[in-house]
Design an enzyme around this catalytic site. Structure first.
Site, PDB file in Angstrom:
ATOM      1  N   GLN A  71      -6.194  -3.101   2.883  1.00 48.10           N
ATOM      2  CA  GLN A  71      -7.205  -3.056   2.145  1.00 48.10           C
ATOM      3  C   GLN A  71      -8.728  -3.542   2.605  1.00 48.10           C
ATOM      4  OE1 GLN A  71      -5.433  -5.000  -1.862  1.00 48.10           O
ATOM      5  NE2 GLN A  71      -6.968  -3.789  -2.234  1.00 48.10           N
ATOM      6  N   HIS A  72      -9.750  -3.017   2.208  1.00 54.40           N
ATOM      7  CA  HIS A  72     -11.243  -3.397   2.336  1.00 54.40           C
ATOM      8  C   HIS A  72     -11.962  -2.945   3.524  1.00 54.40           C
ATOM      9  CE1 HIS A  72      -9.753  -6.164  -0.946  1.00 54.40           C
ATOM     10  NE2 HIS A  72      -9.060  -7.110  -0.009  1.00 54.40           N
ATOM     11  N   ASP A 231      -2.350  -2.066   0.278  1.00 59.65           N
ATOM     12  CA  ASP A 231      -1.030  -2.602   0.765  1.00 59.65           C
ATOM     13  C   ASP A 231      -0.285  -3.476  -0.207  1.00 59.65           C
ATOM     14  OD1 ASP A 231      -2.904  -4.591   0.979  1.00 59.65           O
ATOM     15  OD2 ASP A 231      -2.527  -4.995   3.119  1.00 59.65           O
TER      16      ASP A 231
END
EC number: 2.7.1.17
Length: 431
Positions: A71-72, A231
């Site tokens: 992520q991110h 995830d």
């Protein structure tokens, strides 16, 4: 027989599983490594994805696929679909000051209400603010912002600056779980908060269309393509976790996340109010100290993990009063970045190898238990814990966890649950 493919494009590697759509049985697997670092050229992920797919036998007999991933991460594209600079990953902390600036400008309570998050260096919005403040020329070129799994899905569908499908930025898609980790998406409305994007980047940009949990697009060969997932949400899908379940992942760091039918709002930022990949929500707490607590004490005692487990189970609950506060690397939950670990309750009777091993296990689990308490404090229903990660393979951890966490504990067999979650999503599309 119908086959589907699930992908986990994580920080360290790309894992691919091909499964029987009807049974979920794994029929083929593949893997390829990612480069180290917190700033990475996304092209390396694309190369690894192709290698892992080849290692898993290819896509010829696959009817549907989906990609889950870290992520991110900030992937910024120009108007021609070209990557402008290396992606900044979730673990790149250069945007810590940018996170503080966004919080000061917009207010922690307001941001928690609007996005479910209070900015920290992990989130995409803070990386965009860093780009604006430190690489203004690059920021000015940004025509679209994607996350790692969005960009890989776009590429594998046949789009890109040199691909047959062309640089069709409007073909970028994502899912609600990964969108919820950006800092400019609203779990309340299901829409992007364009004002927050502009506050971070300095201008508006194309953002991936957010597909619903059972929506799909297609690739160049007509295969069904799922929205994918972040995830943790992918792992929840792979574990078939539902409302009332809390997943406790014991790796290098610890992650505690629950499936909830209601969104959470935490102005302290302790609990990140993510969405899941199945229409619910995924409030999450991260801790810094997890399996490495056991590594440290095993090293101190000069034993392997099997012997550490045996010693811990030879001691009584409470370790004779010996207590380990496990903040070896500071701590994020609670927010004590400068804290250190401490061992208390030492007497001639309590200071034994067995009690020290027990105190290490109880202390580590108590640190994760603080994450459970933060979720409980927001009214998240917790009925069962699912213990995963390397630390969950310890017999002592599995035995002691129900006593410390105060919940029934299940320990699923080790598996690539993020990739399996993506495959489960694809299987739904395949019927």
């Amino acid at each position: 027989m119908s086959y589907v493919m699930g992908v986990d494009s994580s920080t360290q590697s790309c894992k691919v599983v091909v499964t029987d759509a009807a049974t979920g049985e794994i029929v083929r697997e593949g893997r390829a490594s990612h480069p180290n670092g917190t700033s990475v050229d996304p092209e390396a992920w694309w190369v690894a994805l192709q290698e892992a797919i080849v290692a898993a036998g290819g896509l010829t007999d696959v009817s549907a696929w989906a990609i889950a991933g870290q992520q991110h991460g900030m992937v910024v594209l120009d108007a021609g679909g070209r990557v402008i600079r290396d992606a900044l990953l979730w673990n790149d902390t250069r945007s810590a000051d940018a996170a503080a600036a966004l919080t000061a400008e917009l207010g922690a309570e307001a941001l928690a209400e609007r996005t479910g998050l209070v900015p920290v260096a992990s989130f995409t919005s803070t990386k965009l603010r860093w780009l604006r403040d430190n690489e203004s020329d690059n920021a000015a070129k940004v025509a679209a912002v994607a996350l790692p799994h969005d960009w890989l899905t776009w590429r594998l569908r046949g789009f890109g600056p040199d691909a047959e499908g062309g640089a069709a930025l409007d073909e970028l898609v994502t899912d609600r779980s990964d969108a919820s980790g950006t800092g400019y998406w609203s779990p309340a409305t299901g829409d992007y908060d364009r004002e927050l994007l502009a506050a971070a980047l300095g201008h508006d940009a194309v953002l991936p269309r957010v597909l619903g949990p059972r929506e799909h697009v297609t690739d160049a060969d007509g295969r069904l393509v799922g929205p994918g997932a972040g995830d943790n949400a992918g792992a929840a899908l792979g574990l078939a976790a539902g409302p009332g379940d809390v997943v406790v992942s014991i790796g290098t760091s610890g992650t505690v996340f629950a499936v909830s039918e209601e969104r959470t709002i935490d102005p302290t930022g302790t609990v990140a109010g993510f969405a899941d990949a199945d229409g619910n929500f995924l409030p999450l707490v991260a801790t810094l100290n997890a399996a490495r607590v056991l590594d440290a004490v095993a090293g101190l005692l000069g034993v392997d993990h099997g012997e550490l487990s045996r010693l811990a189970l030879a001691a009584e609950p409470g370790a004779g009063g010996l207590s380990l506060v496990p903040y070896f690397e500071g701590e994020r939950t609670p927010n004590l970045p400068d804290a250190t670990a401490s061992l208390t309750g030492m007497t001639l009777a309590s200071t034994t190898r067995e009690n020290l091993a027990r105190a290490a296990v109880e202390g580590m689990l108590s640190g994760l238990g603080a994450g459970l308490e933060a979720l409980r404090g927001l009214g998240v229903p917790l009925e069962r814990a699912l213990l995963i990660g390397g630390g969950a393979q310890s017999e002592a951890v599995r035995t002691i966890a129900p006593l410390v966490l105060g919940l029934p504990v299940d320990v699923p067999e080790p598996a690539e649950y993020v990739a399996l979650g993506a495959a489960r999503q694809a299987a739904r599309l395949a019927g």
